[in-house]
Enzyme design. Structure first.
Site, PDB file in Angstrom:
ATOM      1  N   LYS A 201      10.821 -19.693  20.673  1.00  0.00           N
ATOM      2  CA  LYS A 201      11.642 -19.259  21.571  1.00  0.00           C
ATOM      3  C   LYS A 201      11.695 -19.783  22.987  1.00  0.00           C
ATOM      4  O   LYS A 201      10.590 -19.752  23.369  1.00  0.00           O
ATOM      5  CB  LYS A 201      11.281 -17.774  21.626  1.00  0.00           C
ATOM      6  CG  LYS A 201      12.439 -17.063  22.673  1.00  0.00           C
ATOM      7  CD  LYS A 201      12.150 -15.479  22.178  1.00  0.00           C
ATOM      8  CE  LYS A 201      13.255 -14.810  23.248  1.00  0.00           C
ATOM      9  NZ  LYS A 201      12.907 -13.168  23.279  1.00  0.00           N
ATOM     10  N   LYS A 253      14.945 -20.214  18.227  1.00  0.00           N
ATOM     11  CA  LYS A 253      16.381 -19.672  19.044  1.00  0.00           C
ATOM     12  C   LYS A 253      16.095 -20.409  20.457  1.00  0.00           C
ATOM     13  O   LYS A 253      15.016 -20.407  20.966  1.00  0.00           O
ATOM     14  CB  LYS A 253      16.196 -18.162  19.218  1.00  0.00           C
ATOM     15  CG  LYS A 253      15.516 -17.431  20.420  1.00  0.00           C
ATOM     16  CD  LYS A 253      15.509 -15.991  19.946  1.00  0.00           C
ATOM     17  CE  LYS A 253      15.960 -15.218  20.975  1.00  0.00           C
ATOM     18  NZ  LYS A 253      15.619 -13.751  20.802  1.00  0.00           N
TER      19      LYS A 253
HETATM   20  C1  PBG Z   1      13.776 -10.084  23.872  1.00  0.00           C
HETATM   21  C2  PBG Z   1      15.111 -11.047  23.335  1.00  0.00           C
HETATM   22  C3  PBG Z   1      15.944 -11.856  23.832  1.00  0.00           C
HETATM   23  C4  PBG Z   1      16.660 -12.087  22.766  1.00  0.00           C
HETATM   24  C5  PBG Z   1      16.196 -11.481  21.665  1.00  0.00           C
HETATM   25  N1  PBG Z   1      15.269 -10.687  21.921  1.00  0.00           N
HETATM   26  C6  PBG Z   1      16.132 -12.108  25.350  1.00  0.00           C
HETATM   27  C7  PBG Z   1      15.026 -12.682  26.243  1.00  0.00           C
HETATM   28  O1  PBG Z   1      13.943 -12.973  25.848  1.00  0.00           O
HETATM   29  O2  PBG Z   1      15.097 -12.436  27.354  1.00  0.00           O
HETATM   30  C8  PBG Z   1      17.989 -12.925  23.138  1.00  0.00           C
HETATM   31  C9  PBG Z   1      19.005 -12.962  22.146  1.00  0.00           C
HETATM   32  C10 PBG Z   1      20.221 -13.455  22.647  1.00  0.00           C
HETATM   33  O3  PBG Z   1      20.560 -13.956  23.795  1.00  0.00           O
HETATM   34  O4  PBG Z   1      21.327 -13.314  21.670  1.00  0.00           O
HETATM   35  N2  PBG Z   1      12.506 -10.400  23.675  1.00  0.00           N
END
Ligand code: PBG
Length: 331
Positions: A201, A253
């Site tokens: 991530k 992601k």
């Molecule tokens: C939070 C989380 C996020 C997303 C999924 N889970 C955002 C972040 O880390 O700030 C982002 C998903 C998206 O942008 O569609 N843990």
């Protein structure tokens, strides 16, 4: 006449593209509704509106979920990923609402498993929907403290599993959380709970619309726990770590900016899912709304790029629209 090397004029690759049927005959990758996972935002009354920065996406009340989820199932989608918009009055420094067995996400899980039991319900594990500061964990001296956070994530997981979640997707990026969560599940006898980790991530600007969707008011950034967009080797180490700790699959992601990682991740032998995140969705929607591109084609093409990179599942806010288009094409 002797045929020698496979080069022009013997080799004419346009032969493979001369008609729709011939193109189909040589098509290497296909997209099916069952490839798609639909992320769903759930909320309390008053927040059940369209999300300003995600045209076409809205938050649903718990009671609206069965109809929405049933429709997704009928379209061929087999899994959803739930996110709550916690009322601000319930957000705290230590995210205690995440552990409430009657919180919004638990109500949503119960409702769906009661009304549409065949749909696989996945939930996110991270504390940001519940913290006043918008970080994914517990802060100490201004930074998220790893091990204290993992202890809370275990409890958050068990809370969501007790409500009936089929699978848990930890998106917090703490070290050691997959092992800790897997052990806790084993101890509780919950041996069949799927653990699909956001092993990769990145600290990405493309999460912007999501943060508005869950009402997160992030103070600072997440760079001390999410990956540096400049790094690939480190991302692969993260994947290896999560698989070794017991993850059933890995989520990469965002999607499109990190296709190289999706493609390389496959070599570890675990299923790789890719998340077309909120900002990627918004880019397509805004460009299409302004006449720059054709929306349906852009979603189809980006999804094919994920298949080419060998992602086994694609998490996308457009899952339902894409499935409807696929049905139209095959009809
Ligand atoms: C939070 C989380 C996020 C997303 C999924 N889970 C955002 C972040 O880390 O700030 C982002 C998903 C998206 O942008 O569609 N843990």
């Amino acid at each position: 006449m002797s045929l020698t090397v496979a080069a022009y004029p013997n080799l004419r690759l346009r032969r493979l593209r001369q008609s729709a049927s011939i193109r189909e005959l040589f098509q290497e990758n296909h997209l099916n509704p069952s490839d798609l996972i639909w992320p769903v935002f759930v909320c309390e009354p008053g927040d059940d509106t369209e999300i300003a920065t995600m045209p076409g996406v809205r938050r649903y009340l718990v009671d609206e979920l069965p109809e929405q989820v049933e429709e997704a199932y009928q379209l061929g989608i087999r899994a959803i990923l739930l996110f709550p918009k916690t009322p601000s009055a319930l957000k705290t420094e230590n995210a205690i609402e995440a552990l409430n067995p009657k919180n919004l996400i638990c109500k949503a899980i119960r409702k769906i498993k009661e009304c549409v039991p065949k749909m696989v319900v996945l939930t996110d594990v991270a504390l940001d929907p519940y913290t006043t500061h918008g970080h994914d964990g517990i802060l100490k001296n201004g930074d998220v403290e790893n091990d204290t956070t993992v202890d809370v994530l275990i409890k958050q997981t068990l809370n969501q599993v007790d409500a009936g979640a089929d699978g848990i997707c930890p998106s917090d990026m703490m070290d050691g959380r997959i092992q800790a969560i897997r052990c806790a599940l084993e101890v509780k006898g919950r041996v069949n709970v799927l653990l699909v980790s956001y092993g990769v991530k990145y600290a990405s600007t493309f999460y912007g619309p999501f943060r508005s969707a869950v009402g997160a008011n992030l103070q600072g950034d997440k760079k001390t726990y999410q990956l540096n967009p400049a790094n690939a080797v480190e991302a692969l180490r993260d994947i290896k770590q999560d698989i070794a700790e017991g993850a059933d699959g890995i989520i990469v992601k965002p999607g499109l900016p990190y296709l190289d990682i999706v493609s390389q991740a496959k070599s570890f032998g675990a299923p790789i899912w890719v998340y077309q995140v909120s900002g990627e969705y918004a880019m397509i929607k805004y460009a299409a709304a302004n006449g720059a591109i054709v929306e349906e084609d852009a979603f189809y093409e980006t999804c094919l790029s994920f298949k080419r990179a060998e992602a086994s599942k694609i998490i996308t806010y457009a899952a339902k629209e894409i499935s409807k288009c696929l049905k139209k094409i095959s009809a």
